[in-house]
Scaffold this active site. Structure first.
Site, PDB file in Angstrom:
ATOM      1  N   ASN A   1      -3.583   0.808  -2.838  1.00 46.23           N
ATOM      2  CA  ASN A   1      -4.254   1.375  -3.995  1.00 46.23           C
ATOM      3  C   ASN A   1      -5.345   1.934  -4.179  1.00 46.23           C
ATOM      4  O   ASN A   1      -5.876   0.570  -3.771  1.00 46.23           O
ATOM      5  CB  ASN A   1      -4.261   0.949  -4.927  1.00 46.23           C
ATOM      6  CG  ASN A   1      -4.677   0.918  -6.572  1.00 46.23           C
ATOM      7  OD1 ASN A   1      -5.102   1.736  -6.584  1.00 46.23           O
ATOM      8  ND2 ASN A   1      -4.860  -0.523  -7.372  1.00 46.23           N
ATOM      9  N   LYS A  36      -7.533   3.160  -6.356  1.00 47.77           N
ATOM     10  CA  LYS A  36      -8.198   3.173  -7.417  1.00 47.77           C
ATOM     11  C   LYS A  36      -9.256   4.003  -7.555  1.00 47.77           C
ATOM     12  O   LYS A  36      -8.960   5.236  -7.008  1.00 47.77           O
ATOM     13  CB  LYS A  36      -8.494   1.468  -7.667  1.00 47.77           C
ATOM     14  CG  LYS A  36      -7.806   0.220  -7.024  1.00 47.77           C
ATOM     15  CD  LYS A  36      -8.981  -0.514  -7.460  1.00 47.77           C
ATOM     16  CE  LYS A  36      -8.230  -2.510  -6.906  1.00 47.77           C
ATOM     17  NZ  LYS A  36      -8.784  -3.190  -7.723  1.00 47.77           N
ATOM     18  N   HIS A  81      -0.659  -1.420 -14.074  1.00 48.85           N
ATOM     19  CA  HIS A  81      -1.795  -1.938 -13.074  1.00 48.85           C
ATOM     20  C   HIS A  81      -2.245  -2.461 -14.004  1.00 48.85           C
ATOM     21  O   HIS A  81      -2.371  -1.932 -14.969  1.00 48.85           O
ATOM     22  CB  HIS A  81      -2.627  -1.042 -12.469  1.00 48.85           C
ATOM     23  CG  HIS A  81      -2.709  -1.794 -11.069  1.00 48.85           C
ATOM     24  ND1 HIS A  81      -5.026  -2.158 -11.657  1.00 48.85           N
ATOM     25  CD2 HIS A  81      -3.230  -2.179 -10.065  1.00 48.85           C
ATOM     26  CE1 HIS A  81      -4.974  -2.746 -10.741  1.00 48.85           C
ATOM     27  NE2 HIS A  81      -4.586  -3.240  -9.748  1.00 48.85           N
ATOM     28  N   GLU A 129      -5.340  -2.712 -14.912  1.00 48.66           N
ATOM     29  CA  GLU A 129      -6.866  -2.410 -15.630  1.00 48.66           C
ATOM     30  C   GLU A 129      -6.423  -1.144 -15.880  1.00 48.66           C
ATOM     31  O   GLU A 129      -7.333  -1.104 -16.741  1.00 48.66           O
ATOM     32  CB  GLU A 129      -7.401  -1.769 -13.656  1.00 48.66           C
ATOM     33  CG  GLU A 129      -8.410  -2.666 -13.053  1.00 48.66           C
ATOM     34  CD  GLU A 129      -8.164  -2.021 -11.780  1.00 48.66           C
ATOM     35  OE1 GLU A 129      -8.171  -1.158 -10.925  1.00 48.66           O
ATOM     36  OE2 GLU A 129      -8.635  -3.412 -10.611  1.00 48.66           O
ATOM     37  N   GLU A 145       1.047  -9.269  -9.298  1.00 46.17           N
ATOM     38  CA  GLU A 145      -0.561  -9.422  -9.765  1.00 46.17           C
ATOM     39  C   GLU A 145      -1.632 -10.117 -10.428  1.00 46.17           C
ATOM     40  O   GLU A 145      -1.162 -10.053 -11.148  1.00 46.17           O
ATOM     41  CB  GLU A 145      -1.039  -7.899  -9.586  1.00 46.17           C
ATOM     42  CG  GLU A 145      -0.396  -6.602  -7.869  1.00 46.17           C
ATOM     43  CD  GLU A 145      -1.533  -5.968  -8.603  1.00 46.17           C
ATOM     44  OE1 GLU A 145      -1.580  -5.417  -7.453  1.00 46.17           O
ATOM     45  OE2 GLU A 145      -1.696  -5.044  -8.962  1.00 46.17           O
ATOM     46  N   GLY A 196      -9.031  -8.199  -6.917  1.00 45.28           N
ATOM     47  CA  GLY A 196     -10.715  -7.761  -6.563  1.00 45.28           C
ATOM     48  C   GLY A 196     -11.791  -8.555  -7.221  1.00 45.28           C
ATOM     49  O   GLY A 196     -12.665  -8.784  -6.558  1.00 45.28           O
ATOM     50  N   SER A 213      -6.123  -9.779  -3.795  1.00 48.26           N
ATOM     51  CA  SER A 213      -7.574 -10.103  -2.866  1.00 48.26           C
ATOM     52  C   SER A 213      -6.537 -10.529  -1.269  1.00 48.26           C
ATOM     53  O   SER A 213      -6.949 -11.091  -0.790  1.00 48.26           O
ATOM     54  CB  SER A 213      -7.834 -11.253  -3.195  1.00 48.26           C
ATOM     55  OG  SER A 213      -8.968 -11.056  -4.036  1.00 48.26           O
TER      56      SER A 213
END
Ligand code: PEP
Length: 253
Positions: free
Chosen positions: A11, A13, A97, A99, A167, A173, A213
């Protein structure tokens, strides 16, 4: 013997320039990775780079969008519809996701609606679920992941074209990766939930991949767990590390 094919997604992003995208594609194209009998790989660039990536990328890697609109296209400024992705022969889309859930207000219901619409339009979906740190500390991880999955289960009947990415938000991240035991526990419980509330067949065949991560250094240990069927990779997917992650399991090339 488990028949679930290992699955790894990159991904990207909201990153990259044309030159950087070309460099990453070259790096991916030159990488020595297991053959597609052993592994399914998706690469998810920002929308604007999809045609470039599709034109450059090796044919054993598939392209994925990072999002799509929840229904038919029309007067929805700034959105990209599932039909458009299908029209461009983009086979996969990442939905839900964290985010997008956290920064763009996507609720469980919206993610479920998007998933159903994308599947109906011929796309395959990498569905992301996962808890916040506060939810984990309150021992709510299982309930959160079940709630997010249940929302989708209420809208779809066929799970054959879905991969679920667990996730944990606190791991995305941050460099703070889940332990192999934490990942295995959540994946095992999610599979048990699918067994009870969807079907034993779906539970047994669902690829449940881990994201948060993942690096070249930690992928082997996490990927060795029986219920971890691969990875969704953010930061490390922009680097040579991604090739090492694709080789997390020792398949013959
Ligand atoms: C992600 O964004 O899906 C992700 C897993 O990011 P990272 O690997 O950078 O934690």
């Amino acid at each position: 013997m488990c028949s679930r094919k290992f699955f790894v997604g990159g991904n990207w992003k909201c990153n990259g320039t044309v030159d950087e995208v070309k460099k990453i594609c070259c790096m991916l194209n030159n990488g020595e990775v297991p053959c597609p009998n052993h592994i399914e790989t998706i690469i998810s660039p920002p929308f604007v780079f999809i045609p470039l990536v599709k034109s450059m990328l090796r044919t054993d890697f598939q392209v994925a969008a990072q999002n799509c609109w929840k229904g038919k296209g029309g007067a929805f400024t700034g959105e990209i519809s599932a039909e458009m992705l299908a029209n461009l022969h983009v086979p996969w889309v990442i939905l839900g996701h964290s985010e997008r859930r956290q920064l763009c207000g996507e609720t469980d219901a919206i993610v479920a609606e998007k998933t159903a619409y994308a599947l109906d339009n011929g796309l395959k979906v990498c569905l992301c679920v996962g808890e916040t740190l506060e939810e984990r500390e309150r021992n709510e991880t299982g309930a959160v992941v079940a709630r997010q999955t249940a929302a989708v289960a209420s809208k779809i009947c066929c799970w054959a074209n879905v991969v679920i990415a667990y996730e944990p938000i606190w791991a995305i991240g941050t460099g703070k990766v889940a332990t192999p035991q934490q990942a295995q526990e959540v994946h095992y419980n999610l599979r048990k939930w699918l067994d009870c509330y969807v079907s034993p067949h779906v539970a047994m065949n669902m690829r449940i991949i881990y994201g948060g991560s993942v690096t070249a250094a930690n992928c082997k240990e996490i990927g060795a767990n029986p219920d971890v069927d691969g990875f969704l990779v953010g930061g490390a997917s922009l680097k040579e590390d991604f090739i090492a992650i694709l080789n997390a399991r020792n398949y013959q090339h």
